[in-house]
Design an enzyme around this catalytic site. Structure first.
Site, PDB file in Angstrom:
ATOM      1  N   GLU A 127     -13.626 -33.443 -11.752  1.00 27.56           N
ATOM      2  CA  GLU A 127     -12.811 -33.392 -10.330  1.00 27.56           C
ATOM      3  C   GLU A 127     -11.763 -32.042 -11.275  1.00 27.56           C
ATOM      4  O   GLU A 127     -11.291 -31.895 -12.325  1.00 27.56           O
ATOM      5  CB  GLU A 127     -11.803 -33.888 -10.851  1.00 27.56           C
ATOM      6  CG  GLU A 127     -11.905 -35.874 -10.244  1.00 27.56           C
ATOM      7  CD  GLU A 127     -11.269 -37.142  -9.624  1.00 27.56           C
ATOM      8  OE1 GLU A 127     -10.129 -36.820 -10.508  1.00 27.56           O
ATOM      9  OE2 GLU A 127     -11.878 -37.880  -9.970  1.00 27.56           O
ATOM     10  N   ARG A 166     -13.717 -44.364 -10.990  1.00 21.45           N
ATOM     11  CA  ARG A 166     -13.731 -42.862 -11.744  1.00 21.45           C
ATOM     12  C   ARG A 166     -16.031 -42.228 -11.757  1.00 21.45           C
ATOM     13  O   ARG A 166     -16.432 -42.535 -11.470  1.00 21.45           O
ATOM     14  CB  ARG A 166     -13.859 -43.181 -13.325  1.00 21.45           C
ATOM     15  CG  ARG A 166     -12.712 -43.333 -14.297  1.00 21.45           C
ATOM     16  CD  ARG A 166     -11.319 -42.215 -13.568  1.00 21.45           C
ATOM     17  NE  ARG A 166     -10.409 -42.271 -14.253  1.00 21.45           N
ATOM     18  CZ  ARG A 166      -9.614 -43.030 -13.678  1.00 21.45           C
ATOM     19  NH1 ARG A 166      -9.415 -43.018 -12.245  1.00 21.45           N
ATOM     20  NH2 ARG A 166      -8.247 -43.384 -14.338  1.00 21.45           N
ATOM     21  N   HIS A 193      -9.096 -37.520  -5.249  1.00 19.82           N
ATOM     22  CA  HIS A 193      -8.747 -39.184  -6.180  1.00 19.82           C
ATOM     23  C   HIS A 193      -7.082 -39.326  -5.807  1.00 19.82           C
ATOM     24  O   HIS A 193      -6.169 -38.947  -6.700  1.00 19.82           O
ATOM     25  CB  HIS A 193      -8.498 -38.074  -7.768  1.00 19.82           C
ATOM     26  CG  HIS A 193      -8.885 -39.470  -8.673  1.00 19.82           C
ATOM     27  ND1 HIS A 193      -9.378 -39.010  -9.731  1.00 19.82           N
ATOM     28  CD2 HIS A 193      -7.936 -39.803  -8.461  1.00 19.82           C
ATOM     29  CE1 HIS A 193      -9.015 -40.210 -10.523  1.00 19.82           C
ATOM     30  NE2 HIS A 193      -8.571 -41.443 -10.037  1.00 19.82           N
TER      31      HIS A 193
HETATM   32  C1  GLV Z   1      -6.078 -43.865 -11.391  1.00 24.17           C
HETATM   33  O1  GLV Z   1      -6.674 -43.070 -10.920  1.00 24.17           O
HETATM   34  C2  GLV Z   1      -5.383 -43.873 -12.322  1.00 24.17           C
HETATM   35  O2  GLV Z   1      -6.376 -44.679 -13.125  1.00 24.17           O
HETATM   36  O3  GLV Z   1      -4.175 -44.597 -12.498  1.00 24.17           O
END
Ligand code: GLV
Length: 327
Positions: free
Chosen positions: A267, A238, A286
């Site tokens: 984000e 993250r 991401h």
């Molecule tokens: C993606 O970042 C997730 O947590 O699945």
């Protein structure tokens, strides 16, 4: 009897949605961007189930506005977008999608590692800018992966899957993980290591920690200053796990060689963020779990959790099983 209402905050793969539709009155947000918080608040009033994504903030106020909510199903393994303590206090089970995205996400962490080490995005820009005139002994030379030292922070499912890949590359693997047993670490061919020592010794540092109050800015100026000037930092966890302002300074001053980020804070990363001006910072939007097959499995898993919650059954993958203790 009126049917359970479920709001799904984005179009999911069709097979999963069709299955969910057989169990409830379904409302699917059809737009590309997530619903505004105000829309979520309004819809919450009549919902029995909410199937959301990591882009949807589910906080105490939203939960208070949803008196009939029986289940919260997050289509992600991470759930830092949800106030789980508040959901637990209200007896609402929260589901996530662990396991099915492990290998896909580890593949991607390794892809970022390799792209940054071997300067693939720069090499692509080099050609498109018309700079390729000849084979040259030093141009676009990167760092070896084979035989290098990889530090893995967080040795859960994805951290361990990254270690399996690193073994194939003959890497020395160090890990620092507060939860991980030494046995599991050694069995994976890794060495347990203190944080500072890991940062000092690693050629690559890959982050696999959940975002919590104790991991926010886990990598800051102090940690970056311990890393080798030739080191590369990879983040598929993250964005908030890194202090981005400190990272910018470290990259700008070449205190570390490069970073490859799948996740940022916030984000999407604003286009005027200075990290985007640096040649030694690779940023992607991401997408670590974004393979067609994995996203289908995640959607099915999120639907399984949602259906179980509507029926009052235990969620197959529940992040707050304490809600069942009081039943
Ligand atoms: C993606 O970042 C997730 O947590 O699945």
């Amino acid at each position: 009897m009126s049917q359970n209402k479920v709001f799904v905050t984005r179009e999911l793969p069709a097979a999963a949605l069709d299955r969910l539709a057989q169990h409830c009155e379904l409302d699917v947000w059809g737009e590309f961007l997530p619903p505004d918080y105000a829309i979520l608040l309004k819809k919450a009033q009549s919902l029995s189930g909410l199937l959301c994504l990591l882009t949807d903030r589910v906080d105490a106020r939203l939960l208070a506005a949803a008196p009939q909510l029986k289940v919260l199903s997050n289509m992600a393994v991470g759930y830092d977008n949800i106030d789980v303590a508040e959901a637990s206090a209200r007896g609402i089970p929260v589901g996530n999608t662990p396991g099915v995205l492990t290998e896909t996400s580890a593949d991607f962490a390794f892809a970022l590692l390799m792209a940054a080490a071997r300067r693939i995005p720069e090499a692509q820009r080099y050609i498109k800018q018309g700079k390729w005139q000849t084979w040259h002994p030093t141009v676009l030379s990167g760092r070896d992966i084979y035989g290098a030292c990889l530090g893995i922070l967080g040795f859960g499912r994805i951290g361990q899957a990254v270690a399996r890949r690193a073994s194939g590359f003959g890497m020395r693997i160090l890990t620092h993980s507060r939860g991980g047993s030494e046995e599991r670490i050694l069995a994976a061919g890794a060495e347990p290591c203190g944080l500072d020592e890991l940062l000092r010794q690693s050629d690559f540092v890959s982050l696999h920690l959940p975002l919590t109050e104790s991991t926010r800015h886990f990598i800051g100026a102090r940690e970056l200053s311990l890393m080798k000037p030739s080191a590369i930092l990879i983040n598929t966890a993250r964005g908030g796990v890194i202090d981005q302002a400190a990272l910018y300074e470290a990259l700008r001053e070449r205190a570390i060689l490069a970073a490859a980020l799948d996740v940022t804070d916030p984000e999407p990363i604003p286009l005027d963020n200075p990290l985007l001006r640096l040649d030694n910072c690779l940023v992607v939007p991401h997408i670590a779990s974004a393979s067609v097959a994995t996203r289908e499995k995640m959607a099915q898993m999120a639907v399984d959790n949602c259906i179980a919650g509507l029926r009052g059954e235990r969620l197959p993958t529940c992040v707050n099983p304490e809600v069942y203790a009081s039943r």
